[in-house]
Design a protein around this motif. Structure first.
Motif, PDB file in Angstrom:
ATOM      1  N   ALA A  24      66.135  44.328  60.804  1.00  0.00           N
ATOM      2  CA  ALA A  24      67.290  43.380  60.157  1.00  0.00           C
ATOM      3  C   ALA A  24      66.725  42.456  59.151  1.00  0.00           C
ATOM      4  N   LEU A  25      65.178  42.140  59.224  1.00  0.00           N
ATOM      5  CA  LEU A  25      64.529  41.552  58.200  1.00  0.00           C
ATOM      6  C   LEU A  25      64.657  42.388  56.788  1.00  0.00           C
ATOM      7  N   MET A  26      64.359  43.641  57.210  1.00  0.00           N
ATOM      8  CA  MET A  26      64.229  44.617  55.860  1.00  0.00           C
ATOM      9  C   MET A  26      65.639  44.532  55.022  1.00  0.00           C
ATOM     10  N   ARG A  27      66.673  44.664  56.241  1.00  0.00           N
ATOM     11  CA  ARG A  27      68.027  44.647  55.620  1.00  0.00           C
ATOM     12  C   ARG A  27      68.398  43.247  54.714  1.00  0.00           C
ATOM     13  N   ARG A  28      67.834  42.149  55.261  1.00  0.00           N
ATOM     14  CA  ARG A  28      67.853  40.789  54.542  1.00  0.00           C
ATOM     15  C   ARG A  28      67.221  40.992  53.255  1.00  0.00           C
ATOM     16  N   THR A  29      65.828  41.487  53.164  1.00  0.00           N
ATOM     17  CA  THR A  29      65.237  41.645  51.955  1.00  0.00           C
ATOM     18  C   THR A  29      65.935  42.522  51.095  1.00  0.00           C
ATOM     19  N   GLY A  30      66.767  43.815  51.580  1.00  0.00           N
ATOM     20  CA  GLY A  30      67.294  44.636  50.568  1.00  0.00           C
ATOM     21  C   GLY A  30      68.625  43.987  50.046  1.00  0.00           C
ATOM     22  N   SER A  31      68.900  42.736  50.383  1.00  0.00           N
ATOM     23  CA  SER A  31      70.151  41.784  49.972  1.00  0.00           C
ATOM     24  C   SER A  31      69.911  40.893  48.959  1.00  0.00           C
ATOM     25  N   ASP A  71      60.581  37.168  45.513  1.00  0.00           N
ATOM     26  CA  ASP A  71      61.593  36.604  46.300  1.00  0.00           C
ATOM     27  C   ASP A  71      61.061  35.917  47.439  1.00  0.00           C
ATOM     28  N   PRO A  72      61.408  34.628  47.597  1.00  0.00           N
ATOM     29  CA  PRO A  72      61.108  33.703  48.797  1.00  0.00           C
ATOM     30  C   PRO A  72      61.642  34.665  50.027  1.00  0.00           C
ATOM     31  N   VAL A  73      62.649  35.276  50.007  1.00  0.00           N
ATOM     32  CA  VAL A  73      63.278  35.867  51.405  1.00  0.00           C
ATOM     33  C   VAL A  73      62.234  37.263  51.499  1.00  0.00           C
ATOM     34  N   GLY A  77      59.774  37.512  54.898  1.00  0.00           N
ATOM     35  CA  GLY A  77      60.042  38.569  56.011  1.00  0.00           C
ATOM     36  C   GLY A  77      58.664  39.354  56.125  1.00  0.00           C
ATOM     37  N   ASP A  78      58.056  39.426  55.254  1.00  0.00           N
ATOM     38  CA  ASP A  78      56.740  40.455  55.256  1.00  0.00           C
ATOM     39  C   ASP A  78      55.831  39.747  56.484  1.00  0.00           C
ATOM     40  N   PRO A  79      55.707  38.579  56.627  1.00  0.00           N
ATOM     41  CA  PRO A  79      54.760  38.390  57.913  1.00  0.00           C
ATOM     42  C   PRO A  79      55.297  38.482  59.169  1.00  0.00           C
ATOM     43  N   GLN A  80      56.504  38.927  59.245  1.00  0.00           N
ATOM     44  CA  GLN A  80      57.257  39.209  60.512  1.00  0.00           C
ATOM     45  C   GLN A  80      57.340  40.739  60.661  1.00  0.00           C
ATOM     46  N   ASP A 116      47.750  37.343  43.472  1.00  0.00           N
ATOM     47  CA  ASP A 116      48.536  35.934  43.408  1.00  0.00           C
ATOM     48  C   ASP A 116      48.813  35.532  45.227  1.00  0.00           C
ATOM     49  N   PHE A 117      48.919  36.434  45.852  1.00  0.00           N
ATOM     50  CA  PHE A 117      49.269  36.162  47.039  1.00  0.00           C
ATOM     51  C   PHE A 117      48.436  36.725  48.179  1.00  0.00           C
ATOM     52  N   PRO A 118      47.157  36.166  48.108  1.00  0.00           N
ATOM     53  CA  PRO A 118      45.935  36.835  49.146  1.00  0.00           C
ATOM     54  C   PRO A 118      46.459  36.882  50.668  1.00  0.00           C
ATOM     55  N   ASP A 119      47.338  35.994  51.265  1.00  0.00           N
ATOM     56  CA  ASP A 119      47.583  36.233  52.603  1.00  0.00           C
ATOM     57  C   ASP A 119      48.384  37.409  52.743  1.00  0.00           C
ATOM     58  N   TRP A 120      49.127  37.612  51.710  1.00  0.00           N
ATOM     59  CA  TRP A 120      50.151  38.927  51.904  1.00  0.00           C
ATOM     60  C   TRP A 120      49.077  40.190  51.422  1.00  0.00           C
ATOM     61  N   ALA A 121      47.966  40.274  50.870  1.00  0.00           N
ATOM     62  CA  ALA A 121      47.144  41.104  50.659  1.00  0.00           C
ATOM     63  C   ALA A 121      46.825  41.483  52.044  1.00  0.00           C
ATOM     64  N   ARG A 122      46.092  40.329  52.782  1.00  0.00           N
ATOM     65  CA  ARG A 122      45.458  40.447  53.945  1.00  0.00           C
ATOM     66  C   ARG A 122      46.650  41.467  55.102  1.00  0.00           C
ATOM     67  N   LEU A 123      47.728  40.735  54.943  1.00  0.00           N
ATOM     68  CA  LEU A 123      48.653  41.420  55.996  1.00  0.00           C
ATOM     69  C   LEU A 123      48.663  42.846  55.363  1.00  0.00           C
ATOM     70  N   MET A 124      48.803  43.246  54.202  1.00  0.00           N
ATOM     71  CA  MET A 124      48.919  44.793  53.726  1.00  0.00           C
ATOM     72  C   MET A 124      47.650  45.613  54.219  1.00  0.00           C
TER      73      MET A 124
END
Length: 133
Positions: A24-31, A71-73, A77-80, A116-124
């Motif tokens: 569902a979160l991926m669908r939200r991102t895709g919208s 995009d903020p959406v 979503g990615d951390p979830q 630019d988003f080190p928290d996102w890099a750590r998640l990846m």
């Protein structure tokens, strides 16, 4: 048009409810505004790869990709989503854009997002198996 594809497998122990939340979160991102279309669902490729699901998003051009990535959406979503992924195969992407440097430009956008988003890099980095196809 740039078509970006992710194929993935959930981590062991991810419940059906958690899987549905991730999808569902991926669908939200895709919208989001920058996406022209998206598909989220079962992976129909070779089951020997162990991949079970896929996400595909169409983005009109490189500017749309840049907006989509930040995009903020998408960022919310990615951390979830990411903590539930065991295996992630990125690509192969496709495009009708004739720019011979498009692939390099896409990688550059990704690298800038990581910086630019080190928290996102750590998640990846927390995904056990990531491959670029």
């Amino acid at each position: 048009m740039i078509v970006h594809q992710l194929r993935f497998k959930f981590r062991d122990g991810t419940t059906e409810a958690q899987q549905e939340t991730v999808l569902a979160l991926m669908r939200r991102t895709g919208s989001v505004e920058s996406a022209s279309f998206s598909v989220v669902g079962r992976h129909l490729g070779d089951s020997a790869e162990g991949l079970t699901h896929a996400y595909c998003v169409g983005l009109a051009d490189l500017d749309a990709v840049a907006r989509y990535m930040r995009d903020p959406v998408h960022l919310a979503g990615d951390p979830q989503i990411i903590p539930h992924l065991d295996t992630l195969v990125i690509g192969p992407d496709a495009s009708d854009d004739p720019d011979p440097d498009l692939a390099t430009k896409l990688v550059d956008l990704h690298e800038r997002k990581l910086a630019d988003f080190p928290d996102w890099a750590r998640l990846m980095d927390s995904i056990p198996t990531v491959r670029i196809a």
